[in-house]
Motif scaffolding. Sequence first.
Motif: not given
Length: 341
Positions: A194-204, A221-232, A283-286
Amino acid sequence: MLCRLGRWLQPLSVLQLGAHGPQFARAPTGGTERSEVRVWALASVSAVSPSGANGWYEALATSAPVQGAEDLLLGAHSAMGLPWWSTVVLTTVALRSAVTLPLAAYQHYILAKVENLQPEIKNIARHLNQEVAVRANQLGWSKRVARLTYLKNMRRLVSELYVRDNCHPFKATVLVWIQIPMWIVMSVALRNLSTGAARAEGSGCGTGFSVQEQLATGGVLWFPDLTAPDSTWILPVSVGVINLLIVEIFALQKIGMSRFQTCATYFVRAVSVLMIPVAATVPSSIVLYWLCSSVMGLSQNLLLRSPRFRQLCRIPLTKGDSDTPYKDLFAAFYAKFISRK
Protein backbone atom coordinates in the motif's frame (compact mmCIF):
# COMPACT_ATOMS: atom_id res chain seq x y z
CA MET A 1 1.85 -1.67 22.76
CA LEU A 2 -1.11 -0.51 20.65
CA CYS A 3 0.59 2.80 19.91
CA ARG A 4 3.63 0.94 18.63
CA LEU A 5 1.37 -1.32 16.58
CA GLY A 6 -0.17 1.76 14.99
CA ARG A 7 3.24 3.19 14.22
CA TRP A 8 4.69 0.14 12.52
CA LEU A 9 1.61 -0.35 10.43
CA GLN A 10 1.68 3.25 9.24
CA PRO A 11 3.87 4.27 6.29
CA LEU A 12 7.41 4.93 7.39
CA SER A 13 7.91 7.59 4.77
CA VAL A 14 6.59 8.90 1.47
CA LEU A 15 10.12 9.62 0.30
CA GLN A 16 12.32 7.47 -1.90
CA LEU A 17 16.07 7.69 -1.95
CA GLY A 18 17.29 8.77 -5.35
CA ALA A 19 20.78 9.22 -6.69
CA HIS A 20 20.87 12.80 -5.40
CA GLY A 21 19.07 12.30 -2.12
CA PRO A 22 15.42 12.00 -1.05
CA GLN A 23 12.78 12.44 -3.75
CA PHE A 24 9.00 12.24 -3.73
CA ALA A 25 7.52 9.17 -5.39
CA ARG A 26 6.37 9.98 -8.91
CA ALA A 27 3.22 8.82 -10.62
CA PRO A 28 2.88 7.74 -14.24
CA THR A 29 2.36 10.45 -16.81
CA GLY A 30 -1.16 11.83 -16.71
CA GLY A 31 -1.80 11.07 -13.03
CA THR A 32 0.47 13.65 -11.39
CA GLU A 33 -2.17 15.62 -9.54
CA ARG A 34 -3.93 12.51 -8.24
CA SER A 35 -0.67 10.95 -7.12
CA GLU A 36 0.36 14.10 -5.24
CA VAL A 37 -2.94 14.10 -3.35
CA ARG A 38 -2.42 10.48 -2.36
CA VAL A 39 1.19 11.10 -1.35
CA TRP A 40 0.15 13.94 0.94
CA ALA A 41 -2.69 11.79 2.34
CA LEU A 42 -0.15 9.11 3.17
CA ALA A 43 2.13 11.71 4.69
CA SER A 44 -0.62 12.75 7.09
CA VAL A 45 -0.68 9.28 8.67
CA SER A 46 2.99 8.37 8.29
CA ALA A 47 5.39 7.93 11.16
CA VAL A 48 9.13 7.47 11.30
CA SER A 49 10.28 4.25 12.89
CA PRO A 50 11.73 5.08 16.34
CA SER A 51 14.51 2.56 15.84
CA GLY A 52 15.56 3.94 12.46
CA ALA A 53 15.64 2.43 8.98
CA ASN A 54 17.87 -0.39 10.14
CA GLY A 55 15.68 -1.26 13.13
CA TRP A 56 13.54 -4.26 13.91
CA TYR A 57 10.67 -3.15 11.74
CA GLU A 58 12.87 -2.77 8.68
CA ALA A 59 14.12 -6.31 9.26
CA LEU A 60 10.55 -7.56 9.59
CA ALA A 61 9.29 -5.69 6.52
CA THR A 62 12.04 -7.16 4.33
CA SER A 63 12.00 -10.64 5.86
CA ALA A 64 11.36 -13.78 3.83
CA PRO A 65 7.91 -14.47 5.38
CA VAL A 66 6.70 -10.96 4.52
CA GLN A 67 8.06 -11.20 0.99
CA GLY A 68 6.36 -14.57 0.67
CA ALA A 69 3.07 -12.98 1.76
CA GLU A 70 3.57 -10.24 -0.84
CA ASP A 71 4.16 -12.85 -3.53
CA LEU A 72 1.04 -14.71 -2.39
CA LEU A 73 -1.12 -11.60 -2.66
CA LEU A 74 0.37 -10.59 -6.02
CA GLY A 75 0.00 -14.13 -7.36
CA ALA A 76 -3.61 -14.37 -6.19
CA HIS A 77 -4.42 -10.99 -7.74
CA SER A 78 -2.82 -11.97 -11.02
CA ALA A 79 -4.46 -15.40 -11.12
CA MET A 80 -7.99 -14.30 -10.22
CA GLY A 81 -7.98 -11.02 -12.15
CA LEU A 82 -10.30 -9.46 -9.57
CA PRO A 83 -10.15 -6.02 -7.93
CA TRP A 84 -7.73 -5.73 -5.05
CA TRP A 85 -10.47 -5.61 -2.41
CA SER A 86 -11.74 -8.98 -3.65
CA THR A 87 -8.20 -10.36 -3.66
CA VAL A 88 -7.68 -9.36 -0.03
CA VAL A 89 -11.02 -10.85 1.02
CA LEU A 90 -10.67 -14.15 -0.86
CA THR A 91 -7.02 -14.62 0.16
CA THR A 92 -7.96 -14.08 3.81
CA VAL A 93 -10.84 -16.56 3.58
CA ALA A 94 -8.57 -19.12 1.91
CA LEU A 95 -5.82 -18.76 4.52
CA ARG A 96 -8.20 -18.94 7.46
CA SER A 97 -9.99 -21.95 5.97
CA ALA A 98 -6.85 -23.86 4.99
CA VAL A 99 -4.64 -23.01 7.98
CA THR A 100 -6.45 -21.75 11.07
CA LEU A 101 -9.66 -23.80 10.83
CA PRO A 102 -7.85 -27.19 10.97
CA LEU A 103 -5.65 -25.89 13.78
CA ALA A 104 -8.70 -24.61 15.68
CA ALA A 105 -10.37 -28.00 15.29
CA TYR A 106 -7.19 -29.68 16.58
CA GLN A 107 -7.14 -27.27 19.53
CA HIS A 108 -10.71 -28.23 20.44
CA TYR A 109 -9.77 -31.91 20.04
CA ILE A 110 -6.91 -31.58 22.55
CA LEU A 111 -8.93 -29.50 25.01
CA ALA A 112 -11.81 -31.99 24.89
CA LYS A 113 -9.47 -34.87 25.73
CA VAL A 114 -7.92 -32.86 28.57
CA GLU A 115 -11.38 -32.05 29.91
CA ASN A 116 -12.37 -35.72 29.83
CA LEU A 117 -9.29 -36.55 31.90
CA GLN A 118 -10.32 -34.27 34.77
CA PRO A 119 -12.40 -36.86 36.70
CA GLU A 120 -9.47 -39.32 36.54
CA ILE A 121 -7.03 -36.61 37.60
CA LYS A 122 -9.24 -35.67 40.58
CA ASN A 123 -9.43 -39.32 41.61
CA ILE A 124 -5.65 -39.70 41.41
CA ALA A 125 -5.18 -36.50 43.40
CA ARG A 126 -7.47 -37.78 46.18
CA HIS A 127 -5.67 -41.14 46.49
CA LEU A 128 -2.23 -39.58 46.25
CA ASN A 129 -3.08 -37.07 48.97
CA GLN A 130 -4.08 -39.93 51.27
CA GLU A 131 -0.91 -41.90 50.52
CA VAL A 132 1.32 -38.90 51.13
CA ALA A 133 -0.47 -38.18 54.42
CA VAL A 134 0.15 -41.75 55.58
CA ARG A 135 3.83 -41.64 54.58
CA ALA A 136 4.24 -38.26 56.25
CA ASN A 137 2.94 -39.67 59.55
CA GLN A 138 5.15 -42.75 59.28
CA LEU A 139 8.35 -40.85 58.42
CA GLY A 140 7.66 -37.66 60.35
CA TRP A 141 7.70 -35.35 57.32
CA SER A 142 7.01 -31.68 57.79
CA LYS A 143 4.04 -30.09 56.01
CA ARG A 144 6.40 -28.50 53.50
CA VAL A 145 8.09 -31.80 52.62
CA ALA A 146 4.73 -33.56 52.34
CA ARG A 147 3.40 -30.81 50.06
CA LEU A 148 6.44 -30.88 47.79
CA THR A 149 6.27 -34.68 47.59
CA TYR A 150 2.60 -34.52 46.66
CA LEU A 151 3.16 -31.88 43.95
CA LYS A 152 6.15 -33.70 42.45
CA ASN A 153 4.32 -37.02 42.18
CA MET A 154 1.11 -35.37 40.99
CA ARG A 155 2.93 -33.63 38.13
CA ARG A 156 4.52 -36.93 37.14
CA LEU A 157 1.24 -38.84 37.18
CA VAL A 158 -0.63 -36.16 35.23
CA SER A 159 2.16 -36.04 32.64
CA GLU A 160 1.85 -39.79 32.24
CA LEU A 161 -1.87 -39.39 31.58
CA TYR A 162 -1.19 -36.72 28.92
CA VAL A 163 1.36 -39.01 27.26
CA ARG A 164 -1.03 -41.95 27.43
CA ASP A 165 -3.84 -40.03 25.72
CA ASN A 166 -1.49 -37.89 23.58
CA CYS A 167 -3.16 -34.67 24.68
CA HIS A 168 -0.62 -32.43 26.37
CA PRO A 169 -2.28 -28.99 26.82
CA PHE A 170 0.69 -27.26 25.17
CA LYS A 171 -0.42 -28.78 21.87
CA ALA A 172 -3.56 -26.66 22.11
CA THR A 173 -1.44 -23.51 21.81
CA VAL A 174 -0.22 -24.33 18.29
CA LEU A 175 -3.06 -22.21 16.88
CA VAL A 176 -1.74 -19.11 18.63
CA TRP A 177 1.84 -19.71 17.46
CA ILE A 178 0.65 -19.89 13.85
CA GLN A 179 -2.23 -17.43 13.76
CA ILE A 180 -0.54 -14.41 15.35
CA PRO A 181 2.62 -14.52 13.17
CA MET A 182 0.45 -15.00 10.07
CA TRP A 183 -1.66 -11.98 11.07
CA ILE A 184 1.45 -9.84 11.54
CA VAL A 185 3.13 -11.00 8.32
CA MET A 186 0.02 -10.39 6.20
CA SER A 187 -0.50 -6.96 7.78
CA VAL A 188 3.07 -5.89 7.08
CA ALA A 189 2.90 -7.26 3.52
CA LEU A 190 -0.25 -5.23 2.82
CA ARG A 191 1.42 -2.18 4.35
CA ASN A 192 4.39 -2.63 2.01
CA LEU A 193 2.13 -2.97 -1.02
CA SER A 194 0.00 0.00 0.00
CA THR A 195 2.93 2.37 0.53
CA GLY A 196 5.15 1.31 -2.35
CA ALA A 197 7.70 -0.37 -0.11
CA ALA A 198 7.16 -3.88 -1.48
CA ARG A 199 9.99 -5.69 -3.24
CA ALA A 200 7.89 -6.20 -6.40
CA GLU A 201 6.34 -2.72 -6.32
CA GLY A 202 7.95 -1.55 -9.52
CA SER A 203 6.68 -4.43 -11.61
CA GLY A 204 2.98 -3.61 -11.42
CA CYS A 205 2.19 -7.22 -12.41
CA GLY A 206 2.63 -6.33 -16.06
CA THR A 207 -0.16 -3.73 -16.09
CA GLY A 208 1.98 -0.63 -16.54
CA PHE A 209 0.91 0.66 -13.13
CA SER A 210 2.60 0.09 -9.80
CA VAL A 211 0.94 -2.10 -7.21
CA GLN A 212 0.39 1.00 -5.09
CA GLU A 213 -1.44 2.67 -7.99
CA GLN A 214 -3.61 -0.43 -8.42
CA LEU A 215 -4.49 -0.49 -4.72
CA ALA A 216 -5.36 3.21 -4.89
CA THR A 217 -8.20 2.36 -7.27
CA GLY A 218 -8.86 -1.18 -6.05
CA GLY A 219 -11.34 -0.46 -3.29
CA VAL A 220 -15.13 -0.48 -3.25
CA LEU A 221 -18.09 1.37 -1.73
CA TRP A 222 -16.94 3.97 0.81
CA PHE A 223 -13.25 2.96 0.69
CA PRO A 224 -12.28 3.20 -3.02
CA ASP A 225 -8.63 3.92 -2.14
CA LEU A 226 -7.06 1.00 -0.27
CA THR A 227 -3.85 2.96 0.33
CA ALA A 228 -5.62 5.57 2.47
CA PRO A 229 -7.25 5.22 5.91
CA ASP A 230 -11.02 4.82 6.11
CA SER A 231 -12.19 8.36 6.91
CA THR A 232 -15.70 7.12 7.72
CA TRP A 233 -14.39 4.81 10.48
CA ILE A 234 -16.84 2.12 9.33
CA LEU A 235 -14.12 -0.50 8.83
CA PRO A 236 -12.28 0.27 12.10
CA VAL A 237 -15.48 0.22 14.17
CA SER A 238 -16.56 -3.01 12.47
CA VAL A 239 -13.25 -4.63 13.42
CA GLY A 240 -13.73 -3.61 17.06
CA VAL A 241 -17.35 -4.82 17.18
CA ILE A 242 -16.56 -8.24 15.65
CA ASN A 243 -13.62 -8.76 18.02
CA LEU A 244 -15.79 -7.83 21.01
CA LEU A 245 -18.43 -10.27 19.82
CA ILE A 246 -15.82 -13.05 19.67
CA VAL A 247 -14.72 -12.23 23.23
CA GLU A 248 -18.29 -12.24 24.53
CA ILE A 249 -19.06 -15.59 22.90
CA PHE A 250 -15.97 -17.04 24.58
CA ALA A 251 -17.03 -15.55 27.92
CA LEU A 252 -20.54 -17.00 27.57
CA GLN A 253 -19.03 -20.45 27.00
CA LYS A 254 -17.17 -20.34 30.30
CA ILE A 255 -19.03 -20.84 33.58
CA GLY A 256 -17.20 -19.97 36.75
CA MET A 257 -14.10 -18.51 35.12
CA SER A 258 -10.93 -18.30 37.17
CA ARG A 259 -9.52 -14.94 38.18
CA PHE A 260 -6.87 -15.18 35.47
CA GLN A 261 -9.47 -15.95 32.80
CA THR A 262 -11.59 -13.02 33.97
CA CYS A 263 -8.63 -10.63 33.84
CA ALA A 264 -7.63 -11.97 30.42
CA THR A 265 -11.18 -11.44 29.13
CA TYR A 266 -11.23 -7.81 30.29
CA PHE A 267 -7.79 -7.26 28.75
CA VAL A 268 -8.89 -8.60 25.36
CA ARG A 269 -12.00 -6.43 25.53
CA ALA A 270 -9.83 -3.38 26.11
CA VAL A 271 -7.54 -4.34 23.23
CA SER A 272 -10.55 -4.78 20.93
CA VAL A 273 -11.74 -1.25 21.75
CA LEU A 274 -8.28 0.30 21.43
CA MET A 275 -7.81 -1.35 18.05
CA ILE A 276 -10.49 0.96 16.64
CA PRO A 277 -8.41 4.19 16.68
CA VAL A 278 -5.35 2.22 15.57
CA ALA A 279 -7.27 0.82 12.59
CA ALA A 280 -8.39 4.34 11.69
CA THR A 281 -4.78 5.41 11.01
CA VAL A 282 -3.58 2.63 8.70
CA PRO A 283 -4.33 1.91 5.01
CA SER A 284 -7.78 0.48 4.35
CA SER A 285 -6.23 -2.63 2.78
CA ILE A 286 -4.87 -3.64 6.19
CA VAL A 287 -8.13 -2.92 8.01
CA LEU A 288 -10.06 -4.87 5.37
CA TYR A 289 -7.78 -7.83 6.06
CA TRP A 290 -8.31 -7.43 9.81
CA LEU A 291 -12.07 -7.30 9.35
CA CYS A 292 -12.17 -10.38 7.12
CA SER A 293 -9.90 -12.26 9.50
CA SER A 294 -12.12 -11.37 12.47
CA VAL A 295 -15.29 -12.37 10.61
CA MET A 296 -13.69 -15.71 9.72
CA GLY A 297 -12.62 -16.13 13.35
CA LEU A 298 -16.19 -15.53 14.50
CA SER A 299 -17.53 -17.96 11.90
CA GLN A 300 -15.04 -20.64 12.90
CA ASN A 301 -15.91 -20.15 16.56
CA LEU A 302 -19.59 -20.73 15.81
CA LEU A 303 -18.87 -23.63 13.45
CA LEU A 304 -16.81 -25.43 16.08
CA ARG A 305 -19.83 -25.37 18.40
CA SER A 306 -21.83 -27.48 15.95
CA PRO A 307 -22.23 -31.10 17.18
CA ARG A 308 -22.15 -32.40 13.61
CA PHE A 309 -18.97 -30.54 12.74
CA ARG A 310 -17.31 -31.63 15.97
CA GLN A 311 -18.26 -35.21 15.18
CA LEU A 312 -16.86 -34.79 11.67
CA CYS A 313 -13.57 -33.58 13.17
CA ARG A 314 -13.64 -36.48 15.68
CA ILE A 315 -13.63 -34.14 18.63
CA PRO A 316 -14.54 -36.21 21.71
CA LEU A 317 -17.79 -35.51 23.52
CA THR A 318 -17.42 -33.78 26.86
CA LYS A 319 -19.68 -33.25 29.83
CA GLY A 320 -20.25 -29.64 28.86
CA ASP A 321 -21.32 -30.33 25.27
CA SER A 322 -24.87 -29.44 24.29
CA ASP A 323 -27.17 -30.77 21.60
CA THR A 324 -28.50 -27.23 21.01
CA PRO A 325 -25.39 -25.01 21.28
CA TYR A 326 -26.73 -22.10 19.24
CA LYS A 327 -30.01 -21.98 21.14
CA ASP A 328 -28.09 -22.05 24.42
CA LEU A 329 -25.74 -19.32 23.21
CA PHE A 330 -28.62 -17.06 22.20
CA ALA A 331 -30.36 -17.66 25.53
CA ALA A 332 -27.17 -16.80 27.45
CA PHE A 333 -26.59 -13.71 25.33
CA TYR A 334 -30.21 -12.58 25.80
CA ALA A 335 -30.04 -13.11 29.54
CA LYS A 336 -26.77 -11.24 29.92
CA PHE A 337 -27.25 -8.24 27.62
CA ILE A 338 -30.98 -7.84 26.86
CA SER A 339 -33.21 -9.07 29.68
CA ARG A 340 -30.86 -7.86 32.44
CA LYS A 341 -32.46 -5.06 34.41
